[in-house]
Design a protein around this motif. Structure first.
Motif, PDB file in Angstrom:
ATOM      1  N   TRP A   1      58.976  94.334  38.987  1.00  9.32           N
ATOM      2  CA  TRP A   1      57.748  93.888  38.326  1.00  9.32           C
ATOM      3  C   TRP A   1      56.831  93.172  39.318  1.00  9.32           C
ATOM      4  CZ3 TRP A   1      60.437  91.420  33.434  1.00  9.32           C
ATOM      5  CH2 TRP A   1      60.865  92.456  32.586  1.00  9.32           C
ATOM      6  N   ARG A   2      57.417  92.303  40.138  1.00  5.41           N
ATOM      7  CA  ARG A   2      56.598  91.563  41.112  1.00  5.41           C
ATOM      8  C   ARG A   2      55.874  92.552  42.033  1.00  5.41           C
ATOM      9  NH1 ARG A   2      58.366  86.002  41.485  1.00  5.41           N
ATOM     10  NH2 ARG A   2      60.484  85.656  40.755  1.00  5.41           N
ATOM     11  N   LYS A   3      56.620  93.512  42.536  1.00  5.48           N
ATOM     12  CA  LYS A   3      56.047  94.488  43.467  1.00  5.48           C
ATOM     13  C   LYS A   3      54.877  95.220  42.815  1.00  5.48           C
ATOM     14  CE  LYS A   3      57.436  98.240  46.488  1.00  5.48           C
ATOM     15  NZ  LYS A   3      58.520  99.117  46.917  1.00  5.48           N
TER      16      LYS A   3
ATOM     17  N   ILE B   1      49.952  79.806  42.243  1.00  8.97           N
ATOM     18  CA  ILE B   1      50.317  78.454  41.786  1.00  8.97           C
ATOM     19  C   ILE B   1      51.823  78.398  41.509  1.00  8.97           C
ATOM     20  CG2 ILE B   1      48.037  77.874  40.892  1.00  8.97           C
ATOM     21  CD1 ILE B   1      48.901  78.641  38.120  1.00  8.97           C
ATOM     22  N   GLY B   2      52.434  77.267  41.857  1.00  5.61           N
ATOM     23  CA  GLY B   2      53.881  77.097  41.640  1.00  5.61           C
ATOM     24  C   GLY B   2      54.680  78.158  42.365  1.00  5.61           C
ATOM     25  N   ALA B   3      54.435  78.302  43.645  1.00  7.45           N
ATOM     26  CA  ALA B   3      54.991  79.439  44.405  1.00  7.45           C
ATOM     27  C   ALA B   3      56.492  79.321  44.653  1.00  7.45           C
ATOM     28  CB  ALA B   3      54.252  79.588  45.732  1.00  7.45           C
TER      29      ALA B   3
ATOM     30  N   PHE C   1      49.960  70.933  45.587  1.00  9.93           N
ATOM     31  CA  PHE C   1      49.198  70.658  44.362  1.00  9.93           C
ATOM     32  C   PHE C   1      49.993  71.128  43.158  1.00  9.93           C
ATOM     33  CE2 PHE C   1      45.435  71.526  47.227  1.00  9.93           C
ATOM     34  CZ  PHE C   1      44.985  70.221  47.259  1.00  9.93           C
ATOM     35  N   GLY C   2      49.943  70.360  42.057  1.00  9.48           N
ATOM     36  CA  GLY C   2      50.366  70.866  40.759  1.00  9.48           C
ATOM     37  C   GLY C   2      49.264  71.765  40.219  1.00  9.48           C
ATOM     38  N   ALA C   3      49.629  72.648  39.306  1.00 10.69           N
ATOM     39  CA  ALA C   3      48.658  73.620  38.788  1.00 10.69           C
ATOM     40  C   ALA C   3      47.524  72.950  38.007  1.00 10.69           C
ATOM     41  CB  ALA C   3      49.381  74.611  37.873  1.00 10.69           C
ATOM     42  N   GLU C   4      47.769  71.728  37.529  1.00 11.21           N
ATOM     43  CA  GLU C   4      46.775  71.068  36.674  1.00 11.21           C
ATOM     44  C   GLU C   4      45.576  70.569  37.455  1.00 11.21           C
ATOM     45  OE1 GLU C   4      50.009  70.390  36.758  1.00 11.21           O
ATOM     46  OE2 GLU C   4      50.831  70.596  34.736  1.00 11.21           O
TER      47      GLU C   4
ATOM     48  N   CYS D   1      55.853  78.143  31.992  1.00  9.49           N
ATOM     49  CA  CYS D   1      56.947  77.576  31.193  1.00  9.49           C
ATOM     50  C   CYS D   1      57.239  76.135  31.617  1.00  9.49           C
ATOM     51  CB  CYS D   1      58.213  78.426  31.378  1.00  9.49           C
ATOM     52  SG  CYS D   1      58.645  78.676  33.116  1.00  9.49           S
ATOM     53  N   THR D   2      56.844  75.796  32.840  1.00  9.67           N
ATOM     54  CA  THR D   2      57.309  74.563  33.483  1.00  9.67           C
ATOM     55  C   THR D   2      56.242  73.487  33.644  1.00  9.67           C
ATOM     56  OG1 THR D   2      58.984  75.790  34.722  1.00  9.67           O
ATOM     57  CG2 THR D   2      58.261  73.743  35.702  1.00  9.67           C
ATOM     58  N   VAL D   3      54.965  73.897  33.722  1.00 10.80           N
ATOM     59  CA  VAL D   3      53.901  72.919  34.003  1.00 10.80           C
ATOM     60  C   VAL D   3      53.861  71.846  32.915  1.00 10.80           C
ATOM     61  CG1 VAL D   3      52.467  74.515  35.329  1.00 10.80           C
ATOM     62  CG2 VAL D   3      52.172  74.387  32.837  1.00 10.80           C
ATOM     63  N   GLN D   4      53.323  70.680  33.256  1.00 13.14           N
ATOM     64  CA  GLN D   4      53.187  69.603  32.260  1.00 13.14           C
ATOM     65  C   GLN D   4      52.226  70.022  31.163  1.00 13.14           C
ATOM     66  OE1 GLN D   4      54.929  66.957  31.923  1.00 13.14           O
ATOM     67  NE2 GLN D   4      56.078  67.270  33.824  1.00 13.14           N
ATOM     68  N   SER D   5      51.102  70.660  31.559  1.00 12.68           N
ATOM     69  CA  SER D   5      50.106  71.061  30.565  1.00 12.68           C
ATOM     70  C   SER D   5      49.640  72.488  30.839  1.00 12.68           C
ATOM     71  CB  SER D   5      48.900  70.119  30.631  1.00 12.68           C
ATOM     72  OG  SER D   5      47.797  70.706  29.965  1.00 12.68           O
TER      73      SER D   5
HETATM   74  C1  LIG Z   1      60.873  78.932  37.780  1.00 12.56           C
HETATM   75  S1  LIG Z   1      60.104  78.404  39.268  1.00 12.56           S
HETATM   76  C2  LIG Z   1      59.107  79.842  39.693  1.00 12.56           C
HETATM   77  C3  LIG Z   1      58.854  79.934  41.159  1.00 12.56           C
HETATM   78  C4  LIG Z   1      58.051  81.179  41.586  1.00 12.56           C
HETATM   79  N1  LIG Z   1      56.724  81.158  41.037  1.00 12.56           N
HETATM   80  C5  LIG Z   1      58.749  82.461  41.216  1.00 12.56           C
HETATM   81  O1  LIG Z   1      58.122  83.349  40.630  1.00 12.56           O
HETATM   82  O2  LIG Z   1      59.925  82.611  41.585  1.00 12.56           O
HETATM   83  C6  LIG Z   1      58.877  77.265  38.666  1.00 12.56           C
HETATM   84  C7  LIG Z   1      58.076  76.635  39.778  1.00 12.56           C
HETATM   85  O3  LIG Z   1      57.004  75.867  39.222  1.00 12.56           O
HETATM   86  C8  LIG Z   1      56.902  74.665  39.967  1.00 12.56           C
HETATM   87  N2  LIG Z   1      56.189  73.655  39.162  1.00 12.56           N
HETATM   88  C9  LIG Z   1      56.703  72.692  38.387  1.00 12.56           C
HETATM   89  N3  LIG Z   1      55.717  71.961  37.833  1.00 12.56           N
HETATM   90  C10 LIG Z   1      54.563  72.491  38.265  1.00 12.56           C
HETATM   91  C11 LIG Z   1      53.200  72.165  38.077  1.00 12.56           C
HETATM   92  N4  LIG Z   1      52.827  71.170  37.268  1.00 12.56           N
HETATM   93  N5  LIG Z   1      52.278  72.908  38.715  1.00 12.56           N
HETATM   94  C12 LIG Z   1      52.636  73.947  39.507  1.00 12.56           C
HETATM   95  N6  LIG Z   1      53.913  74.298  39.721  1.00 12.56           N
HETATM   96  C13 LIG Z   1      54.859  73.575  39.120  1.00 12.56           C
HETATM   97  C14 LIG Z   1      58.321  74.301  40.263  1.00 12.56           C
HETATM   98  O4  LIG Z   1      58.415  73.357  41.317  1.00 12.56           O
HETATM   99  C15 LIG Z   1      58.894  75.648  40.627  1.00 12.56           C
HETATM  100  O5  LIG Z   1      58.697  75.950  41.977  1.00 12.56           O
END
Ligand SMILES: C[S@@+](CC[C@H](N)C(=O)[O-])C[C@H]1O[C@@H](n2cnc3c(N)ncnc32)[C@H](O)[C@@H]1O
Length: 210
Positions: free
Chosen positions: A27-29, A42-44, A90-93, A112-116
């Protein structure tokens, strides 16, 4: 820095191996190989997506707020000078980059993970040029399956704690729409190779109206 975030970064790739092999890598590819122009991810995380960006990417900015994840990301980014990339904390927010400065924002397994979700999606919208693309791959609430949705609700309090704030019951599709994006394409699929409670997945491209 919690021990948990250190452990998550250390074992993230290993714990995801089954899902990557069963579906995520393919899927990523498919989603990333034809991207063009200036791209923000974001959130790499550990940089799993780096292997899939194609030659159309002119500049790549990777953001990751967790220092342990970012260390692995930086290591993986070395030697990929073709992508003209930078790694930023940076956080995504809140991402300190100018309005409308990217052609594409990539977001895989992060909402799924971001605060907001609302703030993160508003920031992606601000950073995209009009007509720009928001490319997403996210596990979501099982809104089409009441039985599985019930199990997601049961497991969520535990899951959030042990999986770095990962939520099982977010309606990310609606959140993307609420942020003002239009869907260019969206697929509602089930991942394989991992726990069933994370299997309902959406993937596709949303656009910022031109
Ligand atoms: C399940 S991992 C996914 C990593 C990558 N994007 C992937 O596809 O494999 C979730 C990532 O979101 C990051 N994360 C957590 N809070 C975040 C935020 N507020 N903004 C951006 N990234 C965040 C985590 O540190 C982690 O690297």
């Amino acid at each position: 820095m919690s021990l948990l975030s250190r452990l998550m970064a250390r074992y993230y790739d290993a714990t995801m191996r089954g899902m990557e092999g069963a579906c995520l890598a393919r899927w990523r590819k498919g989603m990333l190989r034809d991207l063009r122009g200036k791209v923000l991810e974001i959130g790499a995380g550990t940089g799993v997506n780096l292997a899939y960006y194609g030659t159309g990417v002119r500049r790549l900015v990777l953001t990751e707020p967790d220092p342990h994840m970012r260390r692995q990301l930086q290591a993986r980014a070395e030697g990929r000078s073709r992508l003209n990339l930078s790694v930023m904390d940076f956080g995504a927010e809140k991402i300190d980059q100018p309005d409308a400065s990217f052609d594409v924002v990539v977001c895989t397994l992060v909402l799924c993970t971001v605060q907001s979700q609302a703030s993160s999606l508003a920031e992606a919208y601000r950073l995209l040029r009009p007509g720009g693309q928001f490319v997403f791959l996210e596990h979501v609430a099982a809104l089409d399956s009441p039985g599985l949705h019930r199990w997601q609700r049961v497991f969520q309090p535990f899951w959030v704690r042990v999986c770095g704030n990962c939520h099982l019951t977010r309606d990310t599709e609606q959140a993307i729409l609420d942020a003002g994006f239009d869907f260019l394409q969206i697929e509602r699929v089930r991942s394989r190779g991992g726990p069933r409670i994370v299997s309902p997945t959406i993937k596709g491209i949303a656009t910022k109206p031109a």
